[in-house]
Design an enzyme around this catalytic site. Structure first.
Site, PDB file in Angstrom:
ATOM      1  N   HIS A 113      -7.503  -5.846  -0.714  1.00 58.38           N
ATOM      2  CA  HIS A 113      -6.363  -4.934  -0.736  1.00 58.38           C
ATOM      3  C   HIS A 113      -5.071  -5.715  -0.573  1.00 58.38           C
ATOM      4  O   HIS A 113      -4.863  -6.375   0.442  1.00 58.38           O
ATOM      5  CB  HIS A 113      -6.528  -3.909   0.388  1.00 58.38           C
ATOM      6  CG  HIS A 113      -5.465  -2.856   0.412  1.00 58.38           C
ATOM      7  ND1 HIS A 113      -4.974  -2.270  -0.726  1.00 58.38           N
ATOM      8  CD2 HIS A 113      -4.804  -2.280   1.463  1.00 58.38           C
ATOM      9  CE1 HIS A 113      -4.061  -1.376  -0.392  1.00 58.38           C
ATOM     10  NE2 HIS A 113      -3.928  -1.369   0.919  1.00 58.38           N
ATOM     11  N   SER A 128       0.822  -1.191   0.000  1.00 54.26           N
ATOM     12  CA  SER A 128       0.000   0.000   0.000  1.00 54.26           C
ATOM     13  C   SER A 128       0.868   1.258   0.000  1.00 54.26           C
ATOM     14  O   SER A 128       1.653   1.448  -0.913  1.00 54.26           O
ATOM     15  CB  SER A 128      -0.940  -0.060   1.209  1.00 54.26           C
ATOM     16  OG  SER A 128      -2.080   0.713   1.026  1.00 54.26           O
ATOM     17  N   ASP A 169      -8.996  -4.102  -6.139  1.00 53.27           N
ATOM     18  CA  ASP A 169      -8.482  -3.561  -4.877  1.00 53.27           C
ATOM     19  C   ASP A 169      -9.206  -2.250  -4.588  1.00 53.27           C
ATOM     20  O   ASP A 169      -9.168  -1.331  -5.398  1.00 53.27           O
ATOM     21  CB  ASP A 169      -6.980  -3.327  -5.000  1.00 53.27           C
ATOM     22  CG  ASP A 169      -6.300  -2.922  -3.699  1.00 53.27           C
ATOM     23  OD1 ASP A 169      -6.914  -2.172  -2.908  1.00 53.27           O
ATOM     24  OD2 ASP A 169      -5.163  -3.344  -3.480  1.00 53.27           O
TER      25      ASP A 169
END
Length: 507
Positions: A477, A222, A449
């Site tokens: 995610h 991320s 995602d």
């Protein structure tokens, strides 16, 4: 986490919920050896004391802890210093080839506190080959931390529902976020102006040298992909094996991030509703569009009349959305979202959505917060990007966001209010992220995602001159450690041999 103008602007955290014990004495030198490589140092004498430092490791349960020293201000390396916390799980083979640095995202998520998560998802062969090293970037939790307000004030900010319909409401939001920033400056001091991603990436190069590695090996999820991409751009010749999973395109401005995330969460919510309505029980009637409309009505209902939760805290629309968003990070959480929506829609009970929202923000049942991730999140993002706070600009952006995400777009709008009165100047991003000359970098993207849309993985792989794109067709995610064997084998092979999969491989 998604945009929350009252507290935060966008969400790039990889949600994990594993608590670990803290570090304890006695001190001793680490028993596990480093890679033995001749770590690249620096030609700048002013930086030699940082690059040449020797880490003093302590026992931390069955792991090891140390603090590294870095400049507070990289433009003034002879000035004040801060500490960067590290926690290491030595390679199980006893003969590591080097260190694998890890970052779970955020910005603001503690890698120190989530090292157990990494020990679970990283394969045994990789853990045998590398010392697994978690570090908290500057401003985060166990490193010199950002501190802003007490837990009760964080509760108020998380629950607050700004009024974006008038100039006066927007001005109130700007002022309230400005007060939050001033509280951060009062409690944090000069550090608040130096927790930007560029400085954190420069810290990583000091860690590389102190760990004895000639090249940096890195696994970032991320926001960690932006941190890794920034390091690669600054130090392309020191890039080792880089895995950037759940990619963020660092060239996007905050408006583009908001629109992308809004569309991502809208798509994930649509997938959830489809799955829910195919089950034996689901509180959402009719077709998918009707189900989405019911969720939107729940948001409207809680904005006008917050739901009781069986506690002294009510479920506002801000908290209701945070609860929904928390469950969209992983498909395994969808049954809990169904339970939460059933209680909220059918019984007017917001308790389960509040529990999900609390997990989203890292709030414990006793009212404390597990870390400073919420404060660090705002501090880092407000340094990295300063979007327009002009009401007309924000209204225009909001119209575009809600057009692509009619159910959740309202929660991704007016992000400019978050940093308009932030009390330290913005640093901004780099001019180029090409990282010319870097070794192959593996970018991993998931097609649905919600927090880091797949298009960002595609664009990051184009930005980085040596990038290879690996695609996971699925929900949730990030992909490594939570998707399928195809992804895991590709990443493991790359980390162990340096050979990436063919560019464009799909799993």
């Amino acid at each position: 986490m998604p945009t929350r103008p009252s507290l935060r602007r966008c969400a790039l955290v990889a949600l994990v919920a594993l608590g670990l014990t803290g570090c304890v004495a006695p001190k001793h030198q680490a028993s596990s050896p480093t890679s033995g490589a001749s770590a690249s140092s620096t030609s700048d004498p002013a930086l030699a004391r940082f690059y040449d430092q020797v880490l003093e490791w302590t026992t931390c349960g069955d792991e090891q802890c140390a603090d590294a020293t870095v400049p507070l201000d990289w433009e003034e390396p002879g000035g004040e210093t801060i500490t960067i916390a590290l926690r290491r799980a030595p390679a199980s083979s006893g003969s590591p080839v080097g260190s694998l640095l890890v970052n779970p995202g955020g910005p603001g998520r503690s890698a120190i506190d989530t090292i157990g998560f990494f020990r679970q998802i990283v394969s045994r062969d990789v853990l045998a080959a590398y010392d697994l090293v978690a570090f908290d970037p500057r401003g985060v939790q166990h490193s010199s931390p950002v501190t802003c307000v007490d837990p009760a004030e964080l509760d108020e900010l998380a629950a607050w529902v700004p009024d974006w319909s008038t100039d006066e409401g927007i001005a109130e939001a700007v002022a309230r976020n400005g007060e939050f920033g001033e509280a951060c400056l009062d409690r944090t001091g000069p550090l608040l102006g130096h927790v930007d991603t560029r400085s954190a990436a420069r810290d990583m190069d000091v860690l590389r040298a102190a760990l004895g590695d000639e090249a940096l090996t890195f696994l970032g999820f991320s926001y960690g992909t932006e941190l890794g991409a920034t390091y690669a751009a600054l130090f392309p010749e020191r890039v080792g094996r880089f895995v950037l999973d759940g990619a963020l395109d660092p060239t996007l401005d905050s408006g583009q991030v908001a629109a992308g995330q809004a569309a991502g969460f809208e798509s994930a919510l649509r997938a959830y509703v489809t799955d829910c309505q195919a089950a034996a029980t689901c509180p959402l009637d009719g077709d998918v569009d009707a189900g989405l409309a019911q969720i939107e009505r729940l948001f409207d209902r809680t904005q006008a009349n917050p739901l009781p939760t069986g506690t002294d805290r009510e479920l506002t629309s801000s908290l209701a959305f945070s609860g929904v968003a928390a469950a969209l990070y992983a498909q395994s959480s969808w049954p809990l979202l169904t339970q939460a929506l059933t209680k909220a829609i059918d019984a007017g009970d917001g308790s389960v959505l509040l529990q999900l929202a609390d997990s989203y923000y890292g709030r414990a049942a006793d009212g404390t917060y597990a870390s400073n991730q919420n404060e660090a999140f705002s501090a880092i993002l407000c340094l990295d990007d300063r979007p327009s706070a002009d009401p007309d600009d924000m209204r225009a952006d909001a119209a575009e966001v809600t057009a692509v995400a009619p159910t959740v777009g309202q929660f991704f709008s007016y992000g400019g209010a978050s940093c308009a009165q932030w009390p330290v100047p913005a640093v901004g991003s780099l001019e180029s992220y090409a990282a010319e000359g870097a070794a192959p970098i593996l970018v991993v993207g998931t097609t649905n995602d919600p927090a880091t849309p797949y298009a960002w993985a595609q664009s990051l792989s184009e930005l980085l001159s040596s990038a290879v794109l690996l695609t996971y067709e699925g929900e949730g995610h990030t992909a490594y450690g939570r998707s399928n064997r195809c992804v895991k084998d590709a990443v493991d092979t790359y980390l162990l041999t340096g050979e990436p999969p063919a560019d464009g491989t799909t799993c």
